[in-house]
Design a protein around this motif. Sequence first.
Motif, short mmCIF file in Angstrom:
data_model
loop_
_atom_site.label_atom_id
_atom_site.label_comp_id
_atom_site.label_asym_id
_atom_site.label_seq_id
_atom_site.Cartn_x
_atom_site.Cartn_y
_atom_site.Cartn_z
N TRP A 301 0.82 -1.21 0.00
CA TRP A 301 0.00 0.00 0.00
C TRP A 301 0.86 1.26 0.00
O TRP A 301 0.39 2.35 -0.38
N LEU A 302 2.14 1.11 0.39
CA LEU A 302 3.03 2.26 0.45
C LEU A 302 3.86 2.40 -0.82
O LEU A 302 4.57 3.38 -1.00
N GLY A 303 3.78 1.42 -1.71
CA GLY A 303 4.58 1.46 -2.93
C GLY A 303 5.60 0.34 -2.96
O GLY A 303 5.36 -0.75 -2.43
N GLY A 304 6.74 0.61 -3.58
CA GLY A 304 7.80 -0.39 -3.68
C GLY A 304 8.60 -0.50 -2.39
O GLY A 304 8.27 0.08 -1.36
N LYS A 305 9.68 -1.25 -2.48
CA LYS A 305 10.53 -1.49 -1.31
C LYS A 305 11.37 -0.25 -1.02
O LYS A 305 12.17 0.18 -1.85
N ASN A 306 11.16 0.32 0.14
CA ASN A 306 11.91 1.51 0.54
C ASN A 306 11.87 1.62 2.06
O ASN A 306 10.86 2.02 2.64
N ASP A 307 12.97 1.25 2.71
CA ASP A 307 13.04 1.27 4.18
C ASP A 307 13.30 2.66 4.73
O ASP A 307 13.17 2.88 5.95
N PHE A 308 13.68 3.61 3.88
CA PHE A 308 14.11 4.92 4.38
C PHE A 308 13.00 5.62 5.15
O PHE A 308 13.25 6.20 6.22
N LEU A 309 11.77 5.62 4.61
CA LEU A 309 10.69 6.35 5.26
C LEU A 309 10.43 5.82 6.67
O LEU A 309 10.30 6.59 7.63
N GLY A 310 10.36 4.48 6.81
CA GLY A 310 10.13 3.90 8.13
C GLY A 310 11.27 4.20 9.09
O GLY A 310 11.04 4.53 10.27
N ILE A 311 12.51 4.07 8.61
CA ILE A 311 13.66 4.36 9.47
C ILE A 311 13.67 5.82 9.89
O ILE A 311 14.00 6.15 11.05
N ALA A 312 13.31 6.72 8.98
CA ALA A 312 13.29 8.15 9.32
C ALA A 312 12.27 8.44 10.41
O ALA A 312 12.56 9.17 11.38
N TYR A 313 11.06 7.89 10.29
CA TYR A 313 10.04 8.11 11.32
C TYR A 313 10.47 7.51 12.65
O TYR A 313 10.28 8.12 13.72
N LEU A 314 11.06 6.32 12.63
CA LEU A 314 11.51 5.71 13.88
C LEU A 314 12.63 6.51 14.51
O LEU A 314 12.69 6.65 15.74
N THR A 315 13.53 7.03 13.71
CA THR A 315 14.64 7.82 14.24
C THR A 315 14.13 9.09 14.93
O THR A 315 14.53 9.42 16.06
N VAL A 316 13.25 9.81 14.24
CA VAL A 316 12.72 11.05 14.83
C VAL A 316 11.88 10.74 16.07
O VAL A 316 11.99 11.43 17.10
N GLY A 317 11.04 9.71 15.98
CA GLY A 317 10.22 9.35 17.15
C GLY A 317 11.06 8.91 18.33
O GLY A 317 10.80 9.31 19.47
#
Length: 353
Positions: A301-317
Amino acid sequence: MNSNAASSSTANPDAAGSPDPPAPRRSSKRPKYSKFTQQELPACKPILTPKWVILTFLVVGIAFVPIGITSLLASRDVVEIVDRYETDCIPVANRTDKVAFIQSNASKTCTRQITVTKHMKRPVYVYYQLDNFYQNHRRYVKSRNDEQLKKRSKTSETSQCEPEDTTPDGKPIVPCGLIAWSLFNDTYTFSRNKRQLTVNKNGIAWKSDRDHKFGKEVFPSNFQNGTLIGGAHLDESIPLSKQEDLIVWMRTAALPTFRKLYGKIEVDLEENDIIDVILENNYNTYSFSGKKKLVLSTTSWLGGKNDFLGIAYLTVGGLCFFLALSFTIVYLVKPRRLGDPSYLSWNRNPGGH
């Protein structure tokens, strides 16, 4: 005695008690007072107390961490297989001079095998990936004529398409320009258990590009007729709006490493399936030390394989949680007494006068 007074009055008429002339007024550069010019309009001026700062960091952390986990799990659900082949598809005897081989008339057919590592739910997207190919070069990006691509009446217009604008005898090239001339021309054929897997090439380009940027009445002509062939040929009986490989290629990439959609496999691929790939290794990336890769991928649902977005949110959180905890400890161990807000200038003198 009276004569002297009269003569004195006649000699100095100003001495008769007339008022002095008014002094000239000094012009002032002070602007006219208004709340706007003096920055006194109503505004929110929050006081960042420790409680508010800790609460803000805590709320951001609570919001970002679940989003990061969800995004990362969605990316991890995507199954992606990448096969680099530009070196393996050159015969060992010709690897000392790859450019000479790719420009020769020798057979470029290459057979590859891909093992499916995890169940891939349809549709399975087929991409080709190029590395070290700068489609964002200024001269390359400008080498096209959008009017020619859209309108049949403008097929003779080849401005900005140099050096691929006209044939040696002056006939216009449609589509003209370096972008179209360098169209990717490697081809892939897939089979599983000796049964061919059909690759669907319909709908791989953006609908807006098909409907508005490439004309339904514009057909290729004089394309790849020169001595130096840049890439794939085009069927002159098919309008540009139906040439979706060309449309995908003409949407230039912003970075030197990019993927473009080749087609879709409309069946599921099971774990441990062996996919036989017969490819034609025609495209010359050896002149600029480029790389070619074949990519099979599913989507989420988020598109192709891309871990950057999840890692960025986890880092900031995580950082917000850490700061909230640190400020809480500091506030409890060594609290600092706040001043009385009523002594602030805007509370003490709201009008500014």
